[in-house]
Design a protein around this motif. Structure first.
Motif, mmCIF file in Angstrom:
data_model
loop_
_atom_site.group_PDB
_atom_site.id
_atom_site.type_symbol
_atom_site.label_atom_id
_atom_site.label_comp_id
_atom_site.label_asym_id
_atom_site.label_seq_id
_atom_site.Cartn_x
_atom_site.Cartn_y
_atom_site.Cartn_z
ATOM 1 N N ASN A 33 2.642 4.901 5.231
ATOM 2 C CA ASN A 33 3.052 3.512 5.388
ATOM 3 C C ASN A 33 4.379 3.426 6.136
ATOM 4 N N SER A 55 0.829 -1.208 0.000
ATOM 5 C CA SER A 55 0.000 0.000 0.000
ATOM 6 C C SER A 55 0.867 1.262 0.000
ATOM 7 N N THR A 56 0.404 2.259 -0.733
ATOM 8 C CA THR A 56 1.109 3.541 -0.785
ATOM 9 C C THR A 56 0.863 4.300 0.523
ATOM 10 N N ASP A 57 1.639 5.368 0.746
ATOM 11 C CA ASP A 57 1.396 6.224 1.911
ATOM 12 C C ASP A 57 -0.051 6.702 1.929
ATOM 13 N N GLU A 58 -0.524 7.128 0.759
ATOM 14 C CA GLU A 58 -1.888 7.653 0.667
ATOM 15 C C GLU A 58 -2.939 6.607 1.029
ATOM 16 N N GLN A 59 -2.748 5.405 0.506
ATOM 17 C CA GLN A 59 -3.702 4.328 0.809
ATOM 18 C C GLN A 59 -3.677 3.987 2.299
#
Ligand SMILES: [Zn+2]
Length: 340
Positions: free
Chosen positions: A152, A121-125
Motif C-alpha cells: 500500500n 487496506s493492508t500491504d498484503e491486501q
C-alpha cells in the motif's frame, strides 16, 4: 482560439507564492517522480486563507510547508483546505496541515470514499488485489512482482488522512473572499474530481481534470474492474468545455496556467478517440489481452511506475470498447482477452 497561450512563464520558487489573479496565488511543490511538480492554489479568504490541494505527503513537502506557513501567509491562518481528488500529490499533506492549522478540509464524497477505502487496506491486501487484477489482464512473472509487489504505497505518502471532511459536489459553490466559486465535477481520472470556477473573472482551478500538455491517467482499479473511465472522462470534460467561456484562465495542477481550454479539451477527446481506434484495430486482427495492447498504445519503454499507469489506460480503453459493444471479452486460461 486554436492554440494555447500561457500568460505566466516565470515559475514560483519553492516556498514562495506567486500572484496570478486577484487574491489567487500559485504555489509550486516538487514531486519525486516523472510528473516533476504539482501546483497548489492559495486563495485570500477574509481573515484567513483557503488552499486548493496540498502536495505529496513526504518530508520535502513538509519542509516547504513550514517555510510557507511561517513566511507567506501574512500572519493569517489557513482556514480551509480543498482537496480536488484522492491522489496523494493532492491529498497527501491535508492531514498534516489540518493538525497544524485546524483548517476545515473540503472534498467530494466520491473522492473521500475511495481514499478511505485505499487507506484501509493492508500491504498484503493491496498486493493481492493488484496481483490478481493485473494478472487477469496478462501481466506475469517478475514484471507482475515488481508492479504489484509494493504494497500500500498510497498510505506511505498520505500522512495522515485528514479528519471530518465537509463534502461538496455538483451544483454547489464556495464563497471565498466574498466571491462565488462554482463546483464543476470531473470523472474518469478519479471518481468525483472537484474543479472550482470563479465566474467574476473566468478562472478555473482544474486540478488534474484539464492539463495543458499531458493527458490525465485513466486508471481501472481492482475494486471496480469493469469500470469505463474513458467515457466518464470524455463526457465530464466536454460538459466543462460547454459550460465555461473560451477565455477562461485554467489553473492546472501540473504545467503552466493557460488559456485555450476548449482547444485543449478537444485535443484530449480526440486523443482518446484515436487510442480507442488503435485498440479496436488490434482486437480486430486477433484476440488480445490488456498487456498485449501496450506496444500499440505506447511507443516508448515503460518503467515500473509507468507500466502500472499504462496497464490502467489499456484496461480502461478495452472496457470502453466492451461498453460500446465493439469488442467482447473472454477468459482464456485465467486471462481476459478481447476480440472484435
Ligand atoms: Zn490525479
Amino acid at each position: 482560439m486554436d492554440s494555447l497561450t500561457y500568460p505566466f512563464t516565470d515559475l514560483p520558487a519553492a516556498g514562495q507564492r506567486f500572484k496570478v489573479a486577484d487574491g489567487v496565488y500559485w504555489l509550486r511543490f516538487p514531486l519525486p517522480f516523472a510528473l516533476d511538480h504539482i501546483n497548489l492554489w492559495l486563495l485570500e479568504d477574509g481573515d484567513g486563507w483557503t488552499l486548493v490541494d496540498t502536495g505529496l505527503g513526504v518530508r520535502q513537502s513538509q519542509t516547504i510547508w513550514q517555510t510557507l506557513l511561517a513566511e507567506q501567509l501574512d500572519g493569517k491562518p489557513l482556514a480551509r483546505v480543498v482537496v480536488t481528488h484522492y491522489h496523494p500529490d493532492h491529498l497527501g499533506m491535508a492531514g498534516w496541515l489540518q493538525q497544524r492549522s485546524q483548517a476545515i478540509v473540503v472534498t467530494s464524497r466520491g473522492e473521500w470514499e475511495l481514499a478511505s477505502h485505499i487507506c484501509a487496506s493492508t500491504d498484503e491486501q493491496a498486493i493481492t488485489g493488484f496481483r490478481t487484477f493485473l494478472g487477469s489482464h496478462g501481466l506475469a512473472g517478475d514484471v507482475l512482482d515488481q508492479v504489484a509487489g509494493k504494497g500500500n504505497g498510497f498510505r506511505r505518502v498520505v500522512r495522515p488522512m485528514p479528519q471530518d471532511p465537509q463534502f461538496i459536489g455538483a451544483g454547489d459553490s464556495l464563497t471565498i473572499n466574498g466571491q462565488c466559486w462554482t463546483v464543476h465535477i470531473g470523472r474518469g481520472h478519479s471518481p468525483e474530481h472537484l474543479c472550482l470556477y470563479r465566474d467574476s473573472d473566468h478562472l478555473l482551478i482544474s486540478g488534474d481534470q484539464v492539463l495543458p500538455t499531458i493527458s490525465s491517467n485513466l486508471m481501472v482499479r481492482p475494486s471496480a474492474p469493469e469500470a469505463d473511465p474513458v467515457t466518464a472522462f470524455v463526457d465530464s470534460l466536454t460538459a466543462i468545455r460547454d459550460a465555461l467561456p473560451e477565455d477562461t484562465l485554467v489553473l492546472p495542477a501540473h504545467g503552466l496556467p493557460f488559456r485555450g481550454m476548449a482547444t485543449r479539451i478537444n485535443a484530449l477527446v480526440a486523443h482518446h478517440a484515436q487510442q480507442l481506434d488503435v485498440v479496436l484495430a488490434e482486437c480486430q486482427r486477433q484476440s488480445r489481452c490488456a498487456h498485449d495492447i501496450l506496444p500499440v498504445m505506447f511507443d516508448r519503454k515503460l518503467d515500473v511506475q509507468q507500466l502500472m499507469f499504462a496497464m490502467g489506460e489499456s484496461i480502461a480503453h478495452l472496457n470502453c470498447l466492451v461498453e460500446q459493444g465493439k469488442v467482447q471479452r473472454e477468459d482464456l486460461n485465467g486471462v481476459w482477452h478481447f476480440a472484435a
